[in-house]
Design an enzyme around this catalytic site. Structure first.
Site, short mmCIF file in Angstrom:
data_model
loop_
_atom_site.label_atom_id
_atom_site.label_comp_id
_atom_site.label_asym_id
_atom_site.label_seq_id
_atom_site.Cartn_x
_atom_site.Cartn_y
_atom_site.Cartn_z
N SER A 116 0.50 -1.20 -0.03
CA SER A 116 -0.15 0.10 0.08
C SER A 116 0.75 1.25 0.25
O SER A 116 1.87 1.31 0.57
CB SER A 116 -1.15 0.48 1.30
OG SER A 116 -1.96 1.42 0.78
N TYR A 124 -1.84 -0.11 10.06
CA TYR A 124 -1.81 -0.33 8.87
C TYR A 124 -0.67 -0.28 7.69
O TYR A 124 -0.03 -1.02 7.16
CB TYR A 124 -3.37 0.15 8.05
CG TYR A 124 -3.47 -0.14 6.60
CD1 TYR A 124 -4.15 -1.61 5.92
CD2 TYR A 124 -3.05 0.88 5.82
CE1 TYR A 124 -3.69 -1.76 4.55
CE2 TYR A 124 -3.22 0.72 4.04
CZ TYR A 124 -3.93 -0.50 4.12
OH TYR A 124 -3.72 -0.95 2.41
#
Ligand code: NDP
Length: 241
Positions: A135, A145
């Site tokens: 990501s 995350y």
């Protein structure tokens, strides 16, 4: 010979687009996910070459059982399962809540890839590929995350080194904002979407096929000397040299 492809989280969003891309070439594609009904429906949409393997990729026992259903050789492994689990977690500040939120995100995005790769690593064929979906958050900070996705990129370097002598490449594809997936649940405001699109040079949101085509290329014969890398697919929202 037709390729065997394993895609974690292949029932929705990016994973589904990757499954569809490999199915188009005639590969035999296995898709995992925790929701059996979604997998069954999406596999039926894609045709006979797509098989379902319902499991939680963070659970060693479920992975052992799933691996027993797979063929003895796999050409391409796509570790796509994950997402920002903070969207579903209560935002309490107690230490137990923080520990729970962090371990859930690390498990979903990092441990799932590590365990899946360990479960099938011996079966990966020479000339094969491992591709993780990272990501843009890994480079921009996004709590647990982003940390999990950064960890994925770091661990991928080890993996590329380990698998290199077997002529297996290992790379991360790091998307920017990709629309039309379940990632954001229903929590993305129109203002936030505009902001994310404004950050791109292309002036548009990414779509799952943008990622699927990049994954497909990395698993192709033209990409055999690309390994240990992070390939950013974000319309220029984050640039690297
Ligand atoms: P989705 O939520 O649509 O896809 C995630 C998939 O992973 C679902 O099919 C889900 O199925 C599956 N999954 C999640 N956890 C597990 C688990 N423990 N075991 C098995 N399957 C699991 O979102 P995206 O398609 O957007 O996300 C795909 C990947 O792309 C993720 O890793 C995400 O972090 C990454 N990404 C997405 C971006 C975006 O903007 N959309 C941006 C950057 C990265 P089920 O719930 O049934 O298990």
């Amino acid at each position: 010979m037709d390729r065997i492809v394993l895609i974690t989280g292949g029932g929705t969003g990016i994973g589904y687009a990757v499954a569809a891309r490999f199915a188009t070439e005639g590969a035999t594609v296995y898709i995992t996910g925790r929701r059996k009904e979604i997998l069954d429906k999406r596999a039926a949409d894609l045709g006979d070459g797509v098989r379902t393997l319902p499991c939680d990729n963070t659970d060693p026992d479920q992975l052992i059982a799933a691996a027993a259903e797979l063929p003895d050789h796999i050409d391409v492994l796509v570790n796509n399962a994950g997402g920002n689990t903070d969207f579903d977690a209560p935002s309490e500040n107690g230490l137990h809540a923080v520990a729970s939120r962090w371990s859930t995100n690390l498990n979903a995005n990092l441990l799932s890839a590590v365990l899946t790769t360990h479960a099938v690593g011996d079966r990966l064929t020479s000339g094969g590929s491992v591709i993780h979906i990272g990501s843009i958050a890994a480079d921009q900070g996004a709590g647990s995350y982003g940390a999990a996705k950064a960890g994925l990129a770091s661990w991928n370097i080890d993996l590329a080194q380990e698998f290199g002598p077997r002529e297996i490449t290992c790379n991360v594809v790091a998307p920017g904002y990709i629309r039309d997936t379940e990632f954001f649940r229903d929590k993305l405001t129109a203002e936030r979407v505009d902001f994310l699109i404004d950050r791109t040079f292309t002036g548009r949101a990414g779509v799952p096929t943008d990622i699927a085509e990049t994954v497909y290329f990395l698993a192709s014969s033209g990409a055999r000397h690309i390994t240990g890398q992070v390939i950013n697919v974000n319309g220029g929202a984050h640039t690297v040299r």
